[in-house]
Design a protein around this motif. Structure first.
Motif, PDB file in Angstrom:
ATOM      1  N   GLN A  21       0.830  -1.196   0.000  1.00 47.92           N
ATOM      2  CA  GLN A  21       0.000   0.000   0.000  1.00 47.92           C
ATOM      3  C   GLN A  21       0.865   1.246   0.000  1.00 47.92           C
ATOM      4  O   GLN A  21       1.806   1.363   0.772  1.00 47.92           O
ATOM      5  N   LYS A  22       0.529   2.176  -0.899  1.00 50.59           N
ATOM      6  CA  LYS A  22       1.282   3.420  -0.986  1.00 50.59           C
ATOM      7  C   LYS A  22       0.985   4.325   0.207  1.00 50.59           C
ATOM      8  O   LYS A  22       1.866   4.986   0.734  1.00 50.59           O
ATOM      9  N   GLN A  23      -0.273   4.364   0.635  1.00 50.32           N
ATOM     10  CA  GLN A  23      -0.683   5.248   1.726  1.00 50.32           C
ATOM     11  C   GLN A  23      -1.363   4.421   2.812  1.00 50.32           C
ATOM     12  O   GLN A  23      -2.358   3.744   2.542  1.00 50.32           O
ATOM     13  N   GLY A  24      -0.837   4.478   4.029  1.00 50.65           N
ATOM     14  CA  GLY A  24      -1.392   3.689   5.121  1.00 50.65           C
ATOM     15  C   GLY A  24      -2.816   4.053   5.462  1.00 50.65           C
ATOM     16  O   GLY A  24      -3.628   3.191   5.820  1.00 50.65           O
ATOM     17  N   TYR A  25      -3.162   5.357   5.356  1.00 49.47           N
ATOM     18  CA  TYR A  25      -4.505   5.773   5.735  1.00 49.47           C
ATOM     19  C   TYR A  25      -5.565   5.233   4.783  1.00 49.47           C
ATOM     20  O   TYR A  25      -6.748   5.244   5.094  1.00 49.47           O
ATOM     21  N   ALA A  26      -5.140   4.750   3.608  1.00 52.96           N
ATOM     22  CA  ALA A  26      -6.101   4.164   2.668  1.00 52.96           C
ATOM     23  C   ALA A  26      -6.340   2.687   2.965  1.00 52.96           C
ATOM     24  O   ALA A  26      -7.146   2.048   2.295  1.00 52.96           O
ATOM     25  N   PHE A  27      -5.641   2.139   3.943  1.00 54.41           N
ATOM     26  CA  PHE A  27      -5.762   0.713   4.247  1.00 54.41           C
ATOM     27  C   PHE A  27      -5.832   0.529   5.759  1.00 54.41           C
ATOM     28  O   PHE A  27      -4.899   0.020   6.382  1.00 54.41           O
ATOM     29  N   PRO A  28      -6.932   0.944   6.366  1.00 51.56           N
ATOM     30  CA  PRO A  28      -7.040   0.892   7.835  1.00 51.56           C
ATOM     31  C   PRO A  28      -7.241  -0.529   8.347  1.00 51.56           C
ATOM     32  O   PRO A  28      -7.409  -1.475   7.573  1.00 51.56           O
ATOM     33  N   ALA A  29      -7.255  -0.649   9.663  1.00 47.85           N
ATOM     34  CA  ALA A  29      -7.398  -1.959  10.300  1.00 47.85           C
ATOM     35  C   ALA A  29      -8.687  -2.650   9.885  1.00 47.85           C
ATOM     36  O   ALA A  29      -8.734  -3.882   9.753  1.00 47.85           O
ATOM     37  N   GLU A  30      -9.744  -1.866   9.664  1.00 47.06           N
ATOM     38  CA  GLU A  30     -11.020  -2.466   9.272  1.00 47.06           C
ATOM     39  C   GLU A  30     -10.883  -3.205   7.936  1.00 47.06           C
ATOM     40  O   GLU A  30     -11.421  -4.309   7.758  1.00 47.06           O
ATOM     41  N   ARG A  31     -10.155  -2.599   7.001  1.00 45.12           N
ATOM     42  CA  ARG A  31      -9.988  -3.240   5.695  1.00 45.12           C
ATOM     43  C   ARG A  31      -9.091  -4.463   5.799  1.00 45.12           C
ATOM     44  O   ARG A  31      -9.337  -5.487   5.161  1.00 45.12           O
ATOM     45  N   ILE A  32      -8.055  -4.367   6.609  1.00 46.81           N
ATOM     46  CA  ILE A  32      -7.179  -5.525   6.817  1.00 46.81           C
ATOM     47  C   ILE A  32      -7.986  -6.692   7.382  1.00 46.81           C
ATOM     48  O   ILE A  32      -7.821  -7.841   6.971  1.00 46.81           O
ATOM     49  N   SER A  33      -8.878  -6.405   8.322  1.00 46.64           N
ATOM     50  CA  SER A  33      -9.720  -7.439   8.919  1.00 46.64           C
ATOM     51  C   SER A  33     -10.615  -8.089   7.869  1.00 46.64           C
ATOM     52  O   SER A  33     -10.807  -9.314   7.856  1.00 46.64           O
ATOM     53  N   CYS A  34     -11.151  -7.265   6.977  1.00 44.91           N
ATOM     54  CA  CYS A  34     -12.024  -7.789   5.919  1.00 44.91           C
ATOM     55  C   CYS A  34     -11.254  -8.686   4.963  1.00 44.91           C
ATOM     56  O   CYS A  34     -11.773  -9.706   4.499  1.00 44.91           O
ATOM     57  N   TYR A  35     -10.007  -8.327   4.668  1.00 47.59           N
ATOM     58  CA  TYR A  35      -9.191  -9.158   3.793  1.00 47.59           C
ATOM     59  C   TYR A  35      -8.938 -10.518   4.442  1.00 47.59           C
ATOM     60  O   TYR A  35      -8.983 -11.552   3.777  1.00 47.59           O
ATOM     61  N   GLY A  36      -8.643 -10.499   5.739  1.00 51.19           N
ATOM     62  CA  GLY A  36      -8.446 -11.756   6.438  1.00 51.19           C
ATOM     63  C   GLY A  36      -9.705 -12.608   6.428  1.00 51.19           C
ATOM     64  O   GLY A  36      -9.654 -13.823   6.218  1.00 51.19           O
ATOM     65  N   ALA A  37     -10.856 -11.961   6.637  1.00 49.96           N
ATOM     66  CA  ALA A  37     -12.134 -12.679   6.623  1.00 49.96           C
ATOM     67  C   ALA A  37     -12.420 -13.244   5.246  1.00 49.96           C
ATOM     68  O   ALA A  37     -12.916 -14.369   5.099  1.00 49.96           O
ATOM     69  N   ASP A  38     -12.110 -12.469   4.206  1.00 46.73           N
ATOM     70  CA  ASP A  38     -12.349 -12.932   2.846  1.00 46.73           C
ATOM     71  C   ASP A  38     -11.488 -14.155   2.523  1.00 46.73           C
ATOM     72  O   ASP A  38     -11.961 -15.119   1.912  1.00 46.73           O
ATOM     73  N   LEU A  39     -10.224 -14.123   2.950  1.00 43.07           N
ATOM     74  CA  LEU A  39      -9.345 -15.271   2.732  1.00 43.07           C
ATOM     75  C   LEU A  39      -9.902 -16.516   3.410  1.00 43.07           C
ATOM     76  O   LEU A  39      -9.902 -17.611   2.845  1.00 43.07           O
ATOM     77  N   LEU A  40     -10.369 -16.343   4.643  1.00 37.94           N
ATOM     78  CA  LEU A  40     -10.880 -17.474   5.411  1.00 37.94           C
ATOM     79  C   LEU A  40     -12.124 -18.056   4.763  1.00 37.94           C
ATOM     80  O   LEU A  40     -12.266 -19.282   4.620  1.00 37.94           O
ATOM     81  N   MET A  41     -13.045 -17.192   4.337  1.00 38.99           N
ATOM     82  CA  MET A  41     -14.276 -17.663   3.709  1.00 38.99           C
ATOM     83  C   MET A  41     -14.013 -18.266   2.330  1.00 38.99           C
ATOM     84  O   MET A  41     -14.684 -19.205   1.908  1.00 38.99           O
ATOM     85  N   ARG A  42     -13.020 -17.744   1.636  1.00 40.59           N
ATOM     86  CA  ARG A  42     -12.633 -18.310   0.340  1.00 40.59           C
ATOM     87  C   ARG A  42     -12.172 -19.751   0.525  1.00 40.59           C
ATOM     88  O   ARG A  42     -12.564 -20.659  -0.220  1.00 40.59           O
ATOM     89  N   GLN A  43     -11.312 -19.943   1.530  1.00 40.62           N
ATOM     90  CA  GLN A  43     -10.806 -21.286   1.797  1.00 40.62           C
ATOM     91  C   GLN A  43     -11.916 -22.211   2.282  1.00 40.62           C
ATOM     92  O   GLN A  43     -12.011 -23.361   1.865  1.00 40.62           O
ATOM     93  N   TYR A  44     -12.793 -21.686   3.140  1.00 39.38           N
ATOM     94  CA  TYR A  44     -13.914 -22.470   3.669  1.00 39.38           C
ATOM     95  C   TYR A  44     -14.789 -22.991   2.531  1.00 39.38           C
ATOM     96  O   TYR A  44     -15.128 -24.187   2.482  1.00 39.38           O
ATOM     97  N   ALA A  45     -15.164 -22.109   1.603  1.00 36.11           N
ATOM     98  CA  ALA A  45     -16.031 -22.499   0.495  1.00 36.11           C
ATOM     99  C   ALA A  45     -15.372 -23.558  -0.379  1.00 36.11           C
ATOM    100  O   ALA A  45     -16.012 -24.526  -0.809  1.00 36.11           O
TER     101      ALA A  45
END
Length: 373
Positions: free
Chosen positions: A147-171
């Motif tokens: 990420q070029k700018q940290g403020y464009a990638f807050p903790a909430e988005r990082i959490s969503c990416y982790g959740a998406d990875l988990l659900m992708r693997q689950y499916a």
């Protein structure tokens, strides 16, 4: 690294579409960098209307960066998606990506393959486009984001990416295992986010630039959850790169942060095994059309991400203004209610006062009548 001499260099110049205007520096380690002089790069691009049009489509900064690379002044900016993938793609360099990720995670892993990134299994969720998504040998998934700018990638988005990875693997695993599926079939997911410009939180801990985290309990209860995060602040790392102990971690992060070739010389002297990567990068100067394509793609992604961020910020600004407006309306409504209640109380008071005045008048009249008798 293969030993080279002036004769080999002369032969090398004969190779490639643009070989007639490629010159190679032959001075110690500088032999891994090739440069083109003067306006010969522009002359080459003008031979192809498509290439020249693509070059003209770059903004002034990116034109300069492209020419600096072609002239041998700079290396490739590896913190941009196309360049990072060109150097670390597992289909081209499977061991290199595995080694890099292992170093960032602090554990030994082997990346098997890249996975498609332009989809999300979150029902109703926004499209999650991940920079580099790979499957590890044990079935775990790892997402590498730069990420070029940290403020464009807050903790909430990082959490969503982790959740998406988990659900992708689950499916996927549930689809394969069917009725035999159990939750123990799900492997870990790792999210690695590398910030070029990190937020204030990272600078508050100026003694560390790499942070690894996972869910823990304050009681000491040990349960192994599936999501782990590694956050890297490159700007914090740059503040004291050469004062750090020599390590593989320092080497990889130096590779990501160093573009100036003079500085790259120092990095290669400290970590000779990086010379292969710098040489590979330098050889791309023989393929200006490929490099120009990568620069164009990097700028397109940057513009898209900037637009997305601007839209998010605009939406945030609209929501904030709506909240302020709603608060102002509520305040005015409350004031109006108070005013109405006050007027009602005054009116009631006036009515009461009028009734008392009428009663007094009647009493006075009765008093006159009584006195007249």
């Amino acid at each position: 690294m293969v030993q080279r001499n002036a004769r080999d260099d002369t032969k090398e110049i004969q190779k490639g579409k643009a070989g007639d205007w490629i010159q190679e520096h032959v001075q110690d380690r500088e032999a891994v960098f090739m440069s083109k002089q003067g306006d010969e790069v522009i002359g080459f691009l003008k031979c192809s209307p498509i290439l020249y049009s693509r070059y003209q489509g770059l903004n002034e900064e990116w034109k300069r960066r492209f020419l600096d690379f072609c002239h041998g002044k700079k290396s490739l900016p590896l913190t941009y998606d196309p360049f990072f993938k060109r150097i670390f793609h597992p289909d081209i360099h499977p061991d290199r990506l595995s080694r890099f990720i292992s170093c960032m995670l602090g554990i030994t892993v082997r990346v098997l393959k890249m996975l498609p990134t332009e989809d999300s299994v979150l029902s109703g969720g926004t499209l999650l486009i991940m920079d580099l998504l790979g499957e590890l040998e044990d079935g775990s998934l790892v997402n590498v984001e730069i990420q070029k700018q940290g403020y464009a990638f807050p903790a909430e988005r990082i959490s969503c990416y982790g959740a998406d990875l988990l659900m992708r693997q689950y499916a996927r695993v549930k689809g394969v295992r069917g009725r035999d599926f159990t939750y123990r079939d799900i492997k870990k997911v790792y999210v690695i986010v590398i910030f070029e410009k990190s937020t204030k939180e990272f600078h508050d801990i100026s003694t560390a630039y790499l942070h690894r985290g996972k869910m823990v309990f304050d009681t000491g209860l040990h349960m192994e959850f599936l999501q782990e995060y590694t956050l890297v602040a490159l700007d914090v790392f740059k503040n004291f790169r050469y004062s750090k102990e020599r390590s593989e971690q320092t080497a990889w992060l130096s590779l990501l942060t160093v573009e100036d070739l003079e500085e790259a010389q120092k990095v290669m002297e400290e970590y000779p095994w990086l010379e292969e990567i710098y040489e590979e990068t330098a050889m791309l100067r023989q393929k200006p059309e490929e490099v120009l394509e990568m620069f164009s793609e990097a700028l397109r992604i940057l513009d898209e991400n900037t637009l997305k961020y601007m839209i998010e910020e605009l939406q945030k600004e609209v929501e904030e203004k709506e909240e302020i407006l709603e608060a102002a309306i509520e305040e005015k409504e409350a004031a109006l209610v108070q005013l109405v209640e006050k007027e009602a109380a005054l009116k009631k008071k006036d009515i009461t006062l009028e009734a008392k005045e009428n009663e007094i008048a009647k009493l006075k009249e009765l008093l006159k009548q009584y006195e007249g008798k």
